[in-house]
Write a protein that holds these residues in place. Sequence first.
Motif, PDB file in Angstrom:
ATOM      1  N   ALA A  48       0.800  -1.228   0.000  1.00 52.54           N
ATOM      2  CA  ALA A  48       0.000   0.000   0.000  1.00 52.54           C
ATOM      3  C   ALA A  48       0.834   1.280   0.000  1.00 52.54           C
ATOM      4  CB  ALA A  48      -0.946  -0.003   1.188  1.00 52.54           C
ATOM      5  N   SER A  49       2.065   1.208   0.513  1.00 54.08           N
ATOM      6  CA  SER A  49       2.829   2.450   0.629  1.00 54.08           C
ATOM      7  C   SER A  49       3.643   2.758  -0.626  1.00 54.08           C
ATOM      8  CB  SER A  49       3.770   2.356   1.832  1.00 54.08           C
ATOM      9  OG  SER A  49       4.672   1.292   1.618  1.00 54.08           O
ATOM     10  N   GLU A  50       3.616   1.872  -1.614  1.00 55.46           N
ATOM     11  CA  GLU A  50       4.490   2.073  -2.781  1.00 55.46           C
ATOM     12  C   GLU A  50       3.740   2.730  -3.946  1.00 55.46           C
ATOM     13  OE1 GLU A  50       7.343  -0.839  -3.839  1.00 55.46           O
ATOM     14  OE2 GLU A  50       7.037  -1.956  -1.995  1.00 55.46           O
ATOM     15  N   PRO A  51       4.093   3.968  -4.261  1.00 55.90           N
ATOM     16  CA  PRO A  51       3.363   4.685  -5.319  1.00 55.90           C
ATOM     17  C   PRO A  51       3.388   3.986  -6.671  1.00 55.90           C
ATOM     18  CG  PRO A  51       4.782   6.192  -4.088  1.00 55.90           C
ATOM     19  CD  PRO A  51       5.110   4.810  -3.617  1.00 55.90           C
ATOM     20  N   LEU A  52       4.515   3.345  -7.028  1.00 61.61           N
ATOM     21  CA  LEU A  52       4.583   2.731  -8.363  1.00 61.61           C
ATOM     22  C   LEU A  52       3.620   1.540  -8.477  1.00 61.61           C
ATOM     23  CD1 LEU A  52       6.006   3.082 -11.078  1.00 61.61           C
ATOM     24  CD2 LEU A  52       7.718   1.422 -10.330  1.00 61.61           C
ATOM     25  N   VAL A  53       3.399   0.852  -7.369  1.00 60.37           N
ATOM     26  CA  VAL A  53       2.419  -0.240  -7.365  1.00 60.37           C
ATOM     27  C   VAL A  53       1.028   0.345  -7.624  1.00 60.37           C
ATOM     28  CG1 VAL A  53       1.284  -1.990  -5.940  1.00 60.37           C
ATOM     29  CG2 VAL A  53       3.773  -1.717  -5.830  1.00 60.37           C
ATOM     30  N   ALA A  54       0.717   1.413  -6.893  1.00 64.39           N
ATOM     31  CA  ALA A  54      -0.596   2.053  -7.050  1.00 64.39           C
ATOM     32  C   ALA A  54      -0.773   2.592  -8.471  1.00 64.39           C
ATOM     33  CB  ALA A  54      -0.737   3.179  -6.026  1.00 64.39           C
TER      34      ALA A  54
END
Lengths: 296, 120
Positions: free
Chosen positions: A216-222
Amino acid sequence: MSGSINRDDVRRNQHLLPAFPRTIERVLATLDDPDANLNLLVSLIERDPALIGQILEQANSVAVRTRPDMRICNMFTATSMIGLARIRRTVIATSMAGFLNDTLPPGLAGRFWEHSCAVGVCAQQLAIHCHHSGDMALIAGMLHDVGQLWLYRHEPDAFLAARDDCRINGCRIEEAERRQFGVDHTLIGAWLAESWDLPGPLRNAILHHHKPEQAASEPLVAVTHIAEVLSAALGLNGDDSRVTHLSTDACATLKLTWDESVTGLFGRIDAVSQSMAGFFRSQGPARRAENAVAGN
Amino acid sequence: MAPQADRNTFISRETRLRYLPFAEIEAGMVIGRALNLSDRNILRLHLPAGHVLTDGNLRQLYANGAEFVCVAMPETRSPEQIAADTADSAGRTLRIFADADLSEPTMAALFDCVLSYRSK
């Protein structure tokens, strides 16, 4: 189900896919150094006749509208004319095309390429909209389903059976793949990314793009998750476009709110997709096959 | 309605906003949303909403690597055609979201945004 695939199987059988393009690694290595980028990109382009042709064609297609008497033949002039971001995207997309082409049979390859390009453009524009790196997002978007390529090369019949299962029974592709292979394309893709020494955020984007809550904390995943949703929502995957799941956590990670402010984002995605459509088509499997037949 | 131009957006009943690739931009078109082109956080070019593009602007846009521009396009469709286009867009959007849970607020908000965008 065939025997469950593990990390060692993927490492041992990396050769099922072509070697990962070193050009992309070099681009990744200098993303945070804008001064080094132009010189590096020009040096990369000058080693590759296909890239030289692409960049000069793009520069001249733009130049002819404003300066009809001008003909650009110099790579530094071309790069300064069409802008670093566009050059970088051309380098990445051309390298990716060389990597992806000829891996899947023609029908599947065309859809895979179009989907990868659509998610790449959505990821790039979404990242810029949310003040993150557009280049890394473009690569994540283009690579997010790379595990599917390996699965196809590993066991084509089982891969096609998983797709049929998905289409006939309406299940998610990850579930159908787990029934066939014991694992799904996200995990295979992450193992491939690991074996290619790609950066951690890129590996995680590939691994979690269907379940971004797990990182949840990783922008690239989002970004990668939402980009895939947007590519479907805006109909960029043709008749295959279907929206099924959107992670609220991923939207929160990017502080993305679905209101009037995203109209501009949608417009930019449409404009860039349109602008890049000819280029992507020219790099895609169908066009390459035509060129091969024509003896080009 | 007279055209309304604030610092960022230009819109009137007779126009609709469209993001067009640079290759389709021509002199005489009207900027729909303020255009700011920057390089390494330095503003290189600003064109306000409502500005009519000139050949000189096209050269500036080209020199600054503009890839797309939001323009206010004249609305040339009849009311009937607008209604038909809106219905087509709505039908396609509904098909795309047919398997989505629209009782979920985030999904519903995305659906509304896409529907609104495609209806313009």
